[in-house]
Design an enzyme around this catalytic site. Structure first.
Site, PDB file in Angstrom:
ATOM      1  N   CYS A   1      -4.197  -3.095   4.402  1.00 31.12           N
ATOM      2  CA  CYS A   1      -3.882  -2.556   5.719  1.00 31.12           C
ATOM      3  C   CYS A   1      -4.926  -2.936   6.776  1.00 31.12           C
ATOM      4  CB  CYS A   1      -3.684  -1.045   5.623  1.00 31.12           C
ATOM      5  SG  CYS A   1      -2.694  -0.343   6.975  1.00 31.12           S
TER       6      CYS A   1
ATOM      7  N   LYS B   1      -9.684   0.078  -1.851  1.00 34.60           N
ATOM      8  CA  LYS B   1      -9.887  -0.182  -0.425  1.00 34.60           C
ATOM      9  C   LYS B   1     -11.315   0.146  -0.013  1.00 34.60           C
ATOM     10  CE  LYS B   1      -7.434   0.878   3.916  1.00 34.60           C
ATOM     11  NZ  LYS B   1      -6.292   1.663   4.452  1.00 34.60           N
TER      12      LYS B   1
ATOM     13  N   GLU C   1       0.849  -1.192   0.000  1.00 35.80           N
ATOM     14  CA  GLU C   1       0.000   0.000   0.000  1.00 35.80           C
ATOM     15  C   GLU C   1       0.889   1.247   0.000  1.00 35.80           C
ATOM     16  OE1 GLU C   1      -3.473   1.906   2.911  1.00 35.80           O
ATOM     17  OE2 GLU C   1      -1.820   0.749   3.767  1.00 35.80           O
TER      18      GLU C   1
END
Length: 521
Positions: A376, A325, A264
């Site tokens: 994440c 995301k 990321e």
């Protein structure tokens, strides 16, 4: 004066509850004393036994706020006020737990209601506000424990239930009013849960196909928030690390990977709009000659918006599939109530443009293998992981950027969560971080590789593609929904019973009965 005396009687319980909250926080990484959870839960219950609803709220708040203060001090990197605000917010969920549990402990089915209430509390913290914060679930502490294997059968919520139940059983053994028969049953049940967990065998065999994957940790030029201003350097660090990998492949010292994974924020500059960044990525892709999953921040879809994505970049066809995301971090990647808050909290301007959430799961078929990409903090959210598993993910990928929190314990906590996801899903997890922790976690939760922090790291692993599903992935959300429903039922039953109750519980000290114990309004 009566209120002051009531508070004085309550104060020892509150002190013990605060201590129990601190113990529970120490169960997790980076401290890593998981069995303190089984000590903290009965201590907490002891402080709630025999008190009023109001007292339960105060005791629960003291426990919960302390718990999160010990668990997530890393948020103070953003600001001490942010860490305090989060601890108070999450602690209030345990204030509600304390209110209900104080009454459920009086019911004959308390040993069922209490662990179900705990799961319901964790479900609430993982859902609201702003999509929730599922960081404090009991299950996350048990990646190295035999009990952690239960996640493969009943999922993360079911494992949290089992751990809370162990705490309840410990309290049943120690509780002053427990009869001998109940103590024996509780002790045997606790031993059976722990011993039975040790007998669970976790399958790691693949479907006959293996993938050679390279996780690239290019590192960042600084720690904390300052690295955010050096986006181009971060991208070139990952380019350089990838080129070094290819040199080793050419020299024969390293097997050629089938896929390369960048983390990321390996580019915070949109490669579709910035020719220089696009050229860096294409140089890396053409050098290794295999697809690279690039962590890129893309502009749009709306004005003053961006998306944090994983982009599959092929050496022949160029950029292709994009996963955006789905759970951006509030106050980190977007600002709730932006127009109202920005004029008063100037620090929020550092967040920049709003991150727009993606709409579809990160299911990425690449050269005959289906990868499930989560980014994440998303690894902590059940729906994100469940959706990629439903989409046929054979290998899980976690692209992450923890540079802001390096050295604070947050990367270790996230790595532990990732290990529990490997056990739950029965999938190998490939983790690529800008600055650490990157690594490989096998389907049984064991660690094949774990990088250091703030160092370059490139690791190549041959991992199995797997199609078999664990019982946990087949059950999906049912354990959580059932246990939460039972928890709510227990709360209702406890409150109804409270209304009907006219006498204090047998064995309850007069100072602790609802009719005597009060707290200041």
């Amino acid at each position: 004066m009566d209120r002051l005396r009531a508070f004085g009687r309550l104060l020892p319980r509150l002190v013990v509850a605060i201590g129990a909250g601190a113990l529970l926080g120490l169960a997790f990484e980076p401290h890593d004393y998981p069995w303190l959870a089984v000590v903290a839960v009965p201590l907490f219950l002891a402080t709630l036994d025999g008190v009023s609803v109001k007292a339960g709220i105060l005791i629960g708040a003291g426990f919960g706020i302390t718990y999160y203060s010990v668990l997530v001090p890393w948020l103070s990197v953003i600001g001490g006020d942010a860490a305090i605000a989060l601890a108070i917010l999450e602690g209030l969920f345990y204030a509600v737990f304390g209110a209900f549990a104080s009454q459920a402990l009086r019911h004959r089915l308390w040993m069922l209601w209490i662990p179900c209430l705990w799961v319901a509390t964790e479900y609430a913290t993982a859902s609201v506000p702003f999509g929730g914060f599922p960081w404090g679930r009991l299950a996350w502490a048990f990646a190295d424990s035999p009990v952690g294997k239960l996640a493969s059968l009943v999922g993360i919520p079911g494992l949290s239930f089992a751990i809370a139940l162990l705490g309840v059983l410990a309290y049943a053994v120690l509780r002053r009013r427990s009869k001998l028969g109940l103590r024996v049953v509780a002790l045997v049940a606790g031993v059976a849960i722990v011993g039975g967990s040790a007998l669970i065998s976790l399958d790691t065999a693949g479907n006959g196909k293996t993938v050679t994957a390279a996780m690239v940790q290019g590192n960042v030029p600084g720690k904390g928030l300052e690295f955010l201003g050096r986006a181009r350097t971060v991208t070139r660090n990952h380019l350089a690390a990838t080129l070094e990998l290819q040199e080793r492949v050419k020299a024969g010292s390293q097997v050629k990977p089938d896929i390369v994974i960048w983390p990321e924020n390996s580019t915070d500059i949109d490669p579709f709009r910035d020719p220089e960044t696009k050229a860096d990525i294409e140089q890396a892709v053409k050098a290794v000659g295999v697809p690279i999953l690039v962590g890129a921040v893309l502009e749009g879809p709306g004005d003053n918006e961006r998306q944090t994505t994983g982009v599959v970049w092929d050496p022949v066809t160029g950029p292709g599939q994009v996963y955006a995301k789905r759970h951006p971090v509030p106050f980190g990647e977007y600002i709730p109530f932006r127009e109202q808050l920005l004029p008063y909290i100037k620090r929020l301007e550092m967040v920049g443009r709003q991150t727009a959430p993606g709409k579809v799961p990160g299911v990425l078929p690449i050269n005959g293998v289906t990868y499930g990409d989560v980014i994440c903090f998303e690894v902590a959210y059940d729906d994100v992981v469940s959706d990629v598993m439903k989409g046929g993910a054979q290998i899980l990928v976690v692209q992450t950027n923890n540079a802001t929190y390096g050295g604070t314990g947050q990367p270790e906590q996230q790595f532990a969560i990732t290990r529990m996801r490997a056990i739950e899903t029965g999938r190998t997890v490939l983790i690529a971080s800008t600055s650490g922790i990157s690594g490989v976690v096998r389907p049984d939760g064991t660690v094949e590789h774990k990088s250091g922090q703030f160092v370059p790291d490139v690791y190549v692993a041959s991992v199995p593609a797997r199609d078999a599903h664990t019982l946990a992935t087949r059950l999906g959300g049912w354990p959580q929904w059932i246990l939460t429903g039972l928890g709510i039922m227990g709360a209702v039953v406890a409150l109804v019973s409270r209304r009907r109750r006219t006498d204090p519980d047998p064995g309850t000290p007069p100072a602790a009965t609802p009719s005597r114990e009060k707290i200041p309004a």
